[in-house]
Design an enzyme around this catalytic site. Structure first.
Site, PDB file in Angstrom:
ATOM      1  N   GLY A 224       0.229  -5.270   0.466  1.00 35.84           N
ATOM      2  CA  GLY A 224      -0.879  -5.285  -0.493  1.00 35.84           C
ATOM      3  C   GLY A 224      -0.459  -5.845  -1.845  1.00 35.84           C
ATOM      4  O   GLY A 224      -1.276  -6.436  -2.564  1.00 35.84           O
TER       5      GLY A 224
ATOM      6  N   GLU B 221       3.302  -6.040   7.106  1.00 40.26           N
ATOM      7  CA  GLU B 221       2.432  -5.037   7.732  1.00 40.26           C
ATOM      8  C   GLU B 221       2.650  -4.869   9.235  1.00 40.26           C
ATOM      9  O   GLU B 221       2.542  -3.757   9.756  1.00 40.26           O
ATOM     10  CB  GLU B 221       0.950  -5.379   7.484  1.00 40.26           C
ATOM     11  CG  GLU B 221       0.471  -5.050   6.078  1.00 40.26           C
ATOM     12  CD  GLU B 221       0.698  -6.162   5.078  1.00 40.26           C
ATOM     13  OE1 GLU B 221       1.500  -7.064   5.361  1.00 40.26           O
ATOM     14  OE2 GLU B 221       0.072  -6.132   4.008  1.00 40.26           O
TER      15      GLU B 221
ATOM     16  N   ALA C 120       0.858  -1.187   0.000  1.00 34.36           N
ATOM     17  CA  ALA C 120       0.000   0.000   0.000  1.00 34.36           C
ATOM     18  C   ALA C 120       0.893   1.234   0.000  1.00 34.36           C
ATOM     19  O   ALA C 120       2.078   1.144   0.310  1.00 34.36           O
ATOM     20  CB  ALA C 120      -0.867  -0.019   1.246  1.00 34.36           C
TER      21      ALA C 120
ATOM     22  N   GLU D  86      -0.594  -9.478  -1.444  1.00 32.57           N
ATOM     23  CA  GLU D  86      -2.007  -9.871  -1.305  1.00 32.57           C
ATOM     24  C   GLU D  86      -2.678  -9.947  -2.684  1.00 32.57           C
ATOM     25  O   GLU D  86      -3.481 -10.836  -2.941  1.00 32.57           O
ATOM     26  CB  GLU D  86      -2.744  -8.884  -0.404  1.00 32.57           C
ATOM     27  CG  GLU D  86      -2.349  -9.044   1.064  1.00 32.57           C
ATOM     28  CD  GLU D  86      -3.100  -8.088   1.958  1.00 32.57           C
ATOM     29  OE1 GLU D  86      -2.879  -6.867   1.813  1.00 32.57           O
ATOM     30  OE2 GLU D  86      -3.892  -8.534   2.788  1.00 32.57           O
TER      31      GLU D  86
END
Ligand code: COA
Length: 695
Positions: free
Chosen positions: A104, A127, A65, A107
């Site tokens: 992310g 994270e 992210a 992911e």
């Protein structure tokens, strides 16, 4: 097919290649999420397309992210929405990963129908390192592929996984040199067989629940107040216990909750602080050039010198360690070999890697052997005349462009530079013990240090994989200046009524890796004693002085190495010592102090306020460039809890008016040395915070 500034789609026959192009690390900024979702939608329904490949331009796959967006509420679409679109895609989507697929980014890859990895690529869900848990299905899909125990290890630690391990854990399907070609081929093969295998449809492989719960309990115990890793353990258990969509919703809610919390804010602050601290200031708008370092010399092979030699050899430098005589050189070699032996035994180093490192290391009793070194780090005893002698000798032996560094933790680098020809090449390189393990290195810019010498030192420290922080040349630099205040408050608490074990417990409850007295016993009390004796003539007689440490040293109690210090050390165990209690009570009585219970919170607030006040002075003196540098030093060198962001960030979180009030209380209680720093007063008066100075 869609084309935008950050995402474009190329057609390769019947396969759509979606390329994210958002330098420097293809982070999933709002714009990228929007464009990527649109591109997947378009490719999913485009005529003549049977499969899709998701890949990235630039140096890496999506590295996560966009951390810079985390201070504001998330704007849709979220990464989870893209993962849902991948799950719903009727055509197979294959991720082609190079560089690092993190957070992310990984992911997204986990929501694809297959994953191809470049041989030097790495994947991970880091994270928890920024105080979060994955929020787009990472805690749900990873256990389905790798099993819950492996997912717990990976997510709680946040570590990056290299290609071989990723393949053996089942995180990826294939390692390939030409990832795009391999991914296109796989997309076609899947399409031909009519398969879109979704990770969400798999069951979490059976696992030993009791062992998992035990590992989760250990993670909770080790977190020392940090929320993210224990939350990750909980979320991974949901993967086994709940239907996928229910667990996914809970994961997302928990992730968003952590994101707005103070711990994640603090850890994000550190993420930026670490990168800012590692940048060379370009005084005249140009980054100075660096000198090439291939051969590094180390003078002195004690604990520090041998640790530094190991760190250098590990990073691929040719290293020559010089000692005063043959016996000392042999002893240094023994120390280095013992470390490598332990690493091999523990399975952390292969035999081949050990040989490579040993081949790079040479030992000598003659300083002349450093004649062709590009950098020499002095690590002899902490005594200015001894260090000056070494610098003088070095100056006669090495090339004129060889960078000369001292590993002193307190002493004046300028006084060492005075001894050498071309003093502009002299800097400080303050490593922390054990030097091959601890990440922090304070790089000291002395009065005449040339930007090129500093930049070279910075480049070397980065190559060691360590965290550099530039600081000015003042006694104790950044870290030991603040440590001095930490020590004082702990000693005052002991003299006023607490016991060492109570003070340490209070600071460990605050989140410190170890209490001051435990650290002190580990490091050895004799070093501080020598410094205090040296400084005695210049000590302000009005300043409160606690003589307990001196008395312990007079009794030969130098800490762990002598079996006794602030604690008794028996068979590796640290035990409270009634003799120390008696000594403390005697000192209190001699000073007419009526001992009283001291609340843990008072100790915690006192230590924090004293450090912050000293930090404000260190800033005003120009020893630290910015408050966030102080935070990086304390977190990486002194065990300050990362989730508090370091003392200066924590001060902003408390509020500077309250911090000033606490410092004033310290001043009222302890007097000289605790006067509120003018900078702290100024910030409070102008309604600013330390963060405003982090430029
Ligand atoms: N969001 C926003 N910016 C990011 C970023 C992210 N997730 N990751 C890296 N950057 C920025 C850095 O701040 C730096 O910016 P700067 O040049 O202005 O200082 C730049 O990208 C390069 O990063 P840097 O860490 O210096 O490069 P590197 O090559 O050493 O490492 C990574 C690259 C991706 C391994 C490393 O940056 C990293 O670990 N990033 C965080 C990944 C992460 O935690 N993702 C999960 C987020 S939920």
């Amino acid at each position: 097919m869609t084309h935008s500034k950050t995402v474009r789609t190329e057609r390769h026959g019947d396969v759509a290649l979606i390329l994210v192009d958002h330098p420097p690390v293809n982070a999933l900024a709002a714009e990228v999420r929007r464009d990527l979702l649109a591109a997947i939608g378009a490719a999913a329904s485009a005529a003549g397309i049977v499969g899709i490949v998701l890949a990235c331009e630039g140096k890496t796959f999506v590295a996560g992210a966009d951390i810079r967006e985390f201070d504001a509420p998330p704007t849709p679409p979220l990464t989870g929405d893209i993962c849902a679109a991948l799950d719903a895609c009727p055509r197979p989507v294959v991720a082609a990963i190079h560089g690092t697929a993190l957070g992310g980014g990984f992911e997204l890859a986990l929501a694809c129908h297959a994953r191809i990895l470049a041989p030097d690529a790495r994947v991970g869900l880091p994270e928890t390192r920024i105080g979060l848990i994955p929020g787009a299905g990472g805690t749900q899909r990873l256990p389905r592929l790798a099993g819950a125990p492996a997912a717990l290890d990976l997510i709680a630690s946040g570590r990056h996984v290299a290609a071989d391990e990723a393949l053996s854990l089942g995180l990826v399907d294939e390692i390939a040199t030409d990832i795009r070609a391999a991914a296109i081929f796989r997309a076609r093969t899947l399409a031909a067989s009519g398969q879109t295998p979704r990770v969400r449809d798999r069951a979490v492989p059976a696992f030993d629940r009791a062992a998992f719960d035990k590992a989760a309990a250990t993670i909770r115990a080790r977190a020392r107040g940090a929320l993210a890793a224990p939350a990750a353990a909980e979320a991974i258990a949901w993967a086994a216990d709940l239907p996928f969509d229910e667990a996914l919703a809970k994961e997302r809610a928990r992730s968003l909750d952590l994101r707005t919390g103070p711990q994640s804010r603090a850890l994000r602050h550190l993420f930026h602080a670490e990168r800012l601290a590692a940048k060379m200031p370009a005084d005249d708008g140009h980054a100075p050039r660096t000198w090439v370092v291939r051969h590094a010399g180390v003078v002195g092979g004690g604990t520090m010198g041998s640790g530094i030699a190991i760190a250098l050899a590990d990073a691929g430098f040719r290293v020559t360690l010089a000692e005063a005589n043959k016996e000392a050189a042999q002893a240094a070699e023994g120390r280095v070999n013992a470390v490598y032996d332990r690493q091999v035994k523990a399975g952390r180093l292969s035999e081949a890697a050990r040989h490579e490192r040993l081949d790079r290391l040479a030992y000598t009793a003659s300083i002349e052997a450093l004649g062709d070194a590009d950098l020499v780090i002095e690590a002899v005893i902490e005594d200015l005349p001894a260090k000056q002698t070494v610098f003088k000798k070095l100056s006669e032996v090495v090339r004129r462009d060889c960078v000369l560094a001292s590993n002193t933790s307190y002493l004046d680098i300028d006084a060492m530079a005075d001894m050498v020809d071309a003093p502009e090449r002299v800097v400080g390189l303050h490593f922390f013990s054990p030097a091959h393990v601890m990440r922090l290195v304070e790089i000291v810019r002395a009065r005449r240090s040339a930007p090129e010498a500093v930049a070279t030192a910075l480049a070397v420290v980065k190559r060691l994989g360590k965290q550099p922080v530039l600081c000015g040349n003042g006694e104790g630099f950044i870290g030991n200046r603040l440590l001095m205040r930490w020590r004082q408050i702990c000693e005052f608490a002991v003299e006023d009524g607490a016991l060492p074990q109570e003070v340490d417990a209070a600071m460990e409850a605050y989140g410190m890796a170890m209490g001051y007295f435990a650290v002190s016993d580990l490091a050895g009390l004799d070093i501080g004693w020598a410094i205090r004796k040296r400084n005695a003539p210049t000590r302000d007689p009005r300043a409160r002085y606690v003589p307990i440490a001196d008395r312990l040293c007079e009794q030969g109690r130098f800490g762990q190495k002598t079996g006794a210090g602030w604690y008794r050390h028996v068979e590796g165990k640290r035990l409270p010592d009634p003799e120390v209690t008696a000594l403390i009570e005697q000192v209190s009585a001699e000073k007419g102090i009526v001992r009283r219970p001291i609340a843990a919170e008072d100790i915690q607030h006192g230590v924090h306020a004293a450090m912050v006040n000293e930090g404000a002075r260190v800033l005003a003196e120009g020893i630290a460039q910015r408050p966030s540098d102080i935070d990086v030093v304390l977190v990486h060198g002194y065990g300050y809890p990362a989730w508090r962001g370091g003392p200066m960030h924590a001060a902003d979180a408390v509020g500077l008016p309250e911090m000033l009030r606490r410092v004033e209380a310290l001043h009222a209680a302890h007097g000289v040395g605790f006067e509120p720093a003018p900078l702290l007063r100024e910030l409070v008066a102008s309604g600013r915070s330390f963060a405003d100075l982090n430029l």
